[in-house]
Design an enzyme around this catalytic site. Sequence first.
Site, PDB file in Angstrom:
ATOM      1  N   SER A 136     -27.472  23.685  -7.753  1.00 29.47           N
ATOM      2  CA  SER A 136     -27.773  24.726  -6.989  1.00 29.47           C
ATOM      3  C   SER A 136     -28.118  25.829  -7.876  1.00 29.47           C
ATOM      4  CB  SER A 136     -26.459  25.147  -6.179  1.00 29.47           C
ATOM      5  OG  SER A 136     -26.571  26.181  -5.377  1.00 29.47           O
ATOM      6  N   LYS A 162     -31.670  22.927  -5.219  1.00 30.68           N
ATOM      7  CA  LYS A 162     -31.364  23.755  -4.222  1.00 30.68           C
ATOM      8  C   LYS A 162     -31.675  25.077  -4.695  1.00 30.68           C
ATOM      9  CE  LYS A 162     -27.134  25.303  -2.247  1.00 30.68           C
ATOM     10  NZ  LYS A 162     -25.658  24.591  -1.772  1.00 30.68           N
ATOM     11  N   LYS A 164     -31.305  29.385  -4.052  1.00 27.42           N
ATOM     12  CA  LYS A 164     -30.558  30.392  -3.078  1.00 27.42           C
ATOM     13  C   LYS A 164     -31.701  31.340  -2.415  1.00 27.42           C
ATOM     14  CE  LYS A 164     -26.389  29.285  -3.335  1.00 27.42           C
ATOM     15  NZ  LYS A 164     -25.386  28.971  -2.273  1.00 27.42           N
ATOM     16  N   ASP A 189     -30.929  27.536   0.752  1.00 25.41           N
ATOM     17  CA  ASP A 189     -29.637  27.794   0.768  1.00 25.41           C
ATOM     18  C   ASP A 189     -29.615  29.416   1.087  1.00 25.41           C
ATOM     19  OD1 ASP A 189     -27.099  28.449   1.666  1.00 25.41           O
ATOM     20  OD2 ASP A 189     -26.267  27.236  -0.022  1.00 25.41           O
ATOM     21  N   GLU A 214     -30.179  25.410   4.290  1.00 24.50           N
ATOM     22  CA  GLU A 214     -28.747  25.681   4.581  1.00 24.50           C
ATOM     23  C   GLU A 214     -28.476  27.022   5.265  1.00 24.50           C
ATOM     24  OE1 GLU A 214     -26.749  24.006   1.220  1.00 24.50           O
ATOM     25  OE2 GLU A 214     -24.897  25.021   1.514  1.00 24.50           O
ATOM     26  N   ASP A 239     -23.075  25.007   6.491  1.00 20.23           N
ATOM     27  CA  ASP A 239     -22.015  25.226   5.218  1.00 20.23           C
ATOM     28  C   ASP A 239     -21.248  25.922   5.728  1.00 20.23           C
ATOM     29  OD1 ASP A 239     -20.362  25.702   3.112  1.00 20.23           O
ATOM     30  OD2 ASP A 239     -22.136  26.411   1.868  1.00 20.23           O
ATOM     31  N   LYS A 263     -17.569  20.815   2.324  1.00 23.10           N
ATOM     32  CA  LYS A 263     -16.790  21.344   1.066  1.00 23.10           C
ATOM     33  C   LYS A 263     -15.323  20.980   1.248  1.00 23.10           C
ATOM     34  CE  LYS A 263     -20.266  24.871  -0.268  1.00 23.10           C
ATOM     35  NZ  LYS A 263     -20.440  26.216  -0.282  1.00 23.10           N
ATOM     36  N   GLY A 292     -20.370  22.264  -3.287  1.00 23.48           N
ATOM     37  CA  GLY A 292     -19.474  22.613  -4.350  1.00 23.48           C
ATOM     38  C   GLY A 292     -19.134  24.262  -4.165  1.00 23.48           C
TER      39      GLY A 292
HETATM   40  O1  OSB Z   1     -23.404  27.920  -0.604  1.00 22.44           O
HETATM   41  O2  OSB Z   1     -23.116  26.196  -1.438  1.00 22.44           O
HETATM   42  C1  OSB Z   1     -22.824  27.402  -1.442  1.00 22.44           C
HETATM   43  C2  OSB Z   1     -21.464  28.491  -4.722  1.00 22.44           C
HETATM   44  C3  OSB Z   1     -20.377  29.381  -4.185  1.00 22.44           C
HETATM   45  C4  OSB Z   1     -20.227  29.717  -2.968  1.00 22.44           C
HETATM   46  C5  OSB Z   1     -21.254  28.891  -2.222  1.00 22.44           C
HETATM   47  C6  OSB Z   1     -22.358  28.088  -2.663  1.00 22.44           C
HETATM   48  C7  OSB Z   1     -22.275  27.950  -3.904  1.00 22.44           C
HETATM   49  C8  OSB Z   1     -23.108  26.813  -4.434  1.00 22.44           C
HETATM   50  C9  OSB Z   1     -22.979  26.173  -5.914  1.00 22.44           C
HETATM   51  O3  OSB Z   1     -24.486  26.568  -3.986  1.00 22.44           O
HETATM   52  C10 OSB Z   1     -22.771  24.750  -5.667  1.00 22.44           C
HETATM   53  C11 OSB Z   1     -22.012  24.114  -6.913  1.00 22.44           C
HETATM   54  O4  OSB Z   1     -20.825  24.537  -7.231  1.00 22.44           O
HETATM   55  O5  OSB Z   1     -22.860  23.700  -7.779  1.00 22.44           O
HETATM   56 MG    MG Z   2     -24.154  26.873   0.972  1.00 25.16          MG
END
Ligand code: OSB
Ligand code: MG
Length: 370
Positions: A136, A162, A164, A189, A214, A239, A263, A292
């Site tokens: 991510s 992925k 953001k 995401d 996402e 999520d 999660k 995660g």
């Molecule tokens: O939205 O998936 C999410 C990290 C912190 C809070 C929300 C998210 C995330 C990530 C990181 O996308 C995922 C990871 O731990 O690699």
């Molecule tokens: Mg997410």
Amino acid sequence: MELRKLELVEVWMELKSPFQTSFGETRLRPGILVRVEERGGEEGWGEIVAGEGPWYSYETVWTAWHVVQDYIVPMLARAGELEARRFHEVVARIRGHHMAKAGIEEALWDLEARLASQPLYRYIGGARNYAVSGVSVGIKSSVEELLKAIASYLEQGYARVKIKIKPGWDIDIVARIREEYPDIPLQVDANAAYTLEDAEHLARLDEYNLLMIEQPLDYDDLVDHAELAKRLKTPICLDESIKGPRDAVRAYKLGSARVINIKPGRVGGIGPSLQIHDYWYGEKGLPVWIGGMLETGVGRGHLVALATLEGVKYPNDVSASDRYYWEDIVEPPWTLRDGRIQAPEKPGIGVEPVEERLRKVARKRRTFIF
Ligand code: OSB
Ligand code: MG
């Protein structure tokens, strides 16, 4: 089993590079490690993934500490014999606070698997002995910087990327990535950064062959996502909106999503994660994957175990220790091979926190004796 001791360790871990999402930026990642010990002396570890502020969800490290110390611990003290699967009955009176509950619940699962001399992934019924690892990638200050990060992760072997997104950092960015990498497994995401008014704008993502989008809409929404799903070809993954098994049922009935990012922290731990998996995949035949929260090696162990479940049909946000931290707190650290993280065959999560490393990052500790 009967608990003898519960320890909390609040840690603050410096990320290798700041992680930016539509809801904010993290440089120092807090978390609370949970160690439980039963009468025979066996231990188990879990991790509370609440953040420094109520941005991703309403929980923070401070609310989680309070809820564990003042409500969960007294309930555990009165519980006597305990089973990981029945933990949620013990704390049922506490509404929400899933991250606080999940850290404790995970520690109980780890402990129980160790008592059964089984790796956690087998104990929960995993269908393979590895997690397929995606990465991510946060929002960067320029597209060039993002492309550089992506190139480096692909070189390391990550099985999908992925990114953001948020208004102003979305279509053009995806288009640039697709110019460079027409075929990589790619998804986005939004962390709840859009509204239904943006439906037409978001539909422009349809031409980029994304695995999914996402959480495009509000953090607790199911209804608007169902409406948006009708207007997009790209599958919607939820999520933030899925806070437990009941939300998964509602999302299915409404048609709010095709995919769920499970999660454990968000839904209350391993038990509720299994329930969501068994409903969404087992009953409805729909895919899930494991998300995660930038976990340390302890929480990561629980993610790896969950990522071995049969219904996990996409790469996971379960990356190697060195994607996040200069030095993880566990031994051995989590490593990547051929885009996968191997699930350990040692009992429980299969990794151990190293006390000297904990001491370097711990800001607060407390032990409760039952
Ligand atoms: O939205 O998936 C999410 C990290 C912190 C809070 C929300 C998210 C995330 C990530 C990181 O996308 C995922 C990871 O731990 O690699
Ligand atoms: Mg997410």
